[in-house]
Design a protein around this motif. Sequence first.
Motif, mmCIF file in Angstrom:
data_model
loop_
_atom_site.group_PDB
_atom_site.id
_atom_site.type_symbol
_atom_site.label_atom_id
_atom_site.label_comp_id
_atom_site.label_asym_id
_atom_site.label_seq_id
_atom_site.Cartn_x
_atom_site.Cartn_y
_atom_site.Cartn_z
ATOM 1 N N TRP A 52 0.828 -1.213 0.000
ATOM 2 C CA TRP A 52 0.000 0.000 0.000
ATOM 3 C C TRP A 52 0.860 1.260 0.000
ATOM 4 O O TRP A 52 0.503 2.262 -0.618
ATOM 5 C CB TRP A 52 -0.955 -0.002 1.209
ATOM 6 N N TYR A 53 2.007 1.188 0.686
ATOM 7 C CA TYR A 53 2.899 2.354 0.708
ATOM 8 C C TYR A 53 3.490 2.604 -0.686
ATOM 9 O O TYR A 53 3.624 3.755 -1.114
ATOM 10 C CB TYR A 53 4.020 2.116 1.729
ATOM 11 N N ILE B 111 2.072 1.824 -3.543
ATOM 12 C CA ILE B 111 1.005 2.399 -4.382
ATOM 13 C C ILE B 111 0.819 3.870 -4.050
ATOM 14 O O ILE B 111 0.712 4.721 -4.949
ATOM 15 C CB ILE B 111 -0.293 1.598 -4.189
ATOM 16 N N TRP B 112 0.798 4.159 -2.746
ATOM 17 C CA TRP B 112 0.633 5.572 -2.321
ATOM 18 C C TRP B 112 1.797 6.431 -2.824
ATOM 19 O O TRP B 112 1.606 7.561 -3.249
ATOM 20 C CB TRP B 112 0.544 5.596 -0.799
ATOM 21 N N ARG B 113 3.026 5.871 -2.767
ATOM 22 C CA ARG B 113 4.197 6.623 -3.244
ATOM 23 C C ARG B 113 4.102 6.938 -4.734
ATOM 24 O O ARG B 113 4.383 8.054 -5.169
ATOM 25 C CB ARG B 113 5.474 5.829 -2.962
ATOM 26 N N LEU C 118 1.360 7.069 -6.569
ATOM 27 C CA LEU C 118 0.258 7.999 -6.835
ATOM 28 C C LEU C 118 0.666 9.433 -6.540
ATOM 29 O O LEU C 118 0.214 10.372 -7.224
ATOM 30 C CB LEU C 118 -0.962 7.618 -5.992
ATOM 31 N N ASN C 119 1.523 9.628 -5.530
ATOM 32 C CA ASN C 119 1.966 10.979 -5.171
ATOM 33 C C ASN C 119 3.236 11.405 -5.892
ATOM 34 O O ASN C 119 3.662 12.552 -5.750
ATOM 35 C CB ASN C 119 2.195 11.060 -3.663
#
Length: 450
Positions: free
Chosen positions: A422-423, A425-427, A429-430
């Motif tokens: 999840w981290y 994916i979050w990285r 996306l940002n």
Amino acid sequence: MLNISKNNDVLITPGRFKSINSVARKPHYKFLNMVVIGFLLFGVFCLFLPWTQNISGSGSVTTLKPDQRPQTVHNTIAGKIEKWYVQEGDYVKKGDTILFISEVKEDYLDPNLVGNTKQQVDAKKMALESYGDKVNSLDVQVESLIAERQLKLQQAENKIKQSLLKIKSDSMDLEAIKTQLKIAQTQYSRSTALNKEGLKPLTDVEQKRLKLQESEAYIVTQQNKLLSSKNELINARVEINRIKAEYSEKISKSRSDKFTALSTQYDTEAQVNKLRNQYSNYAIRSGMYYITAPQSGYVNRALLAGIGETIKEGTSIVSIMPASYDIAVETYVDPIDLPLVQRGAKVRVWFDGWPRVVFSGWPGLSYGTFGGRIVAIENFISSNGKYRVLISPDGKDHKWPKELSIGAGAQSIALLKTVPVWYEIWRNLNGFPPNYYKSDEKDANAKEKK
């Protein structure tokens, strides 16, 4: 909206219809719902699985050392192709002849150019030696003139001393004659007085007069002799000055001839050095007619063809691939990933043509990749907008295939920090770079060590 329709709104409920009730009671739809829910739970579970961050790059196979890469052999001088000694695919050793060319410039067309230049060098050497002998002879001549001048000056000084002694002797003789003259005058006066008194005869008076006259005459002679001695002294002193002037002129002339000979000698020596340089250049140039292999390897491609073709300086002749080389991979990374790449970092590499299964986030599950280490990072951006990184084989991992050819395609991934899915994916996306909080982790580790 306006209610202008004649139809009245009726609420429709699914339970009123038998077909809908019969379909909803089918058991496989319950199983489908369970499968969907299971997939959702599995997806949530996967979000917490570990994921290894990485930096991917693409490049090609190369060599670790610059002198092991394919190189092009060039000719140093212009010439005309006369004979080929190799063909494509041949193995050549260092120093083997590849091509022979002949001279095309008119300044070097003489077939005996090196020999003629050597004769000129020898002739100038002999001229240089003769000038050296001349300088030595003039040195001896100058020394002889100096010694001769010293002897002449000593001789003139002795003559001056003799003149001084002669003047002194003549002066003493003159004084003696003057004394004799006084005595003669006294005797004459006494004889004259006695003759008048009758005591002396006239003959005695005449003898005394004759003796007086002789003394007077002798004193003039002695005065002339004294003056002559003084003139000799003056002449001796003048002779010293003449000797000094004469020999100074001779010595100066000899030294001038010596300096002229030295000047000519130095000029000849410069000409000899120039001819030697020219001779060496001609000898080296004659060796450049044979173009040789700079190192052992295989002739990949002949870049020229034919006989009698005229080529300029620096023309590419053939391409040679060294026989032995240390293989490496050059890959390119994005500028945003460059700060995360460090020398010595471990990298996984796979090559075109070799079977592989690659999971970038789970390197332990990958197959067909090989270990490597970063040995060089280019600090200037390449033409493709990325930074070049050089990777060498990791000695602690599997050996790279021996069949790899230079220029083959290669892919690489640099392994970084392990984070949850999840981290990651979050990285992405940002738009954060990998291992974004690595500096904070370093600070924490440093505090723990303290």
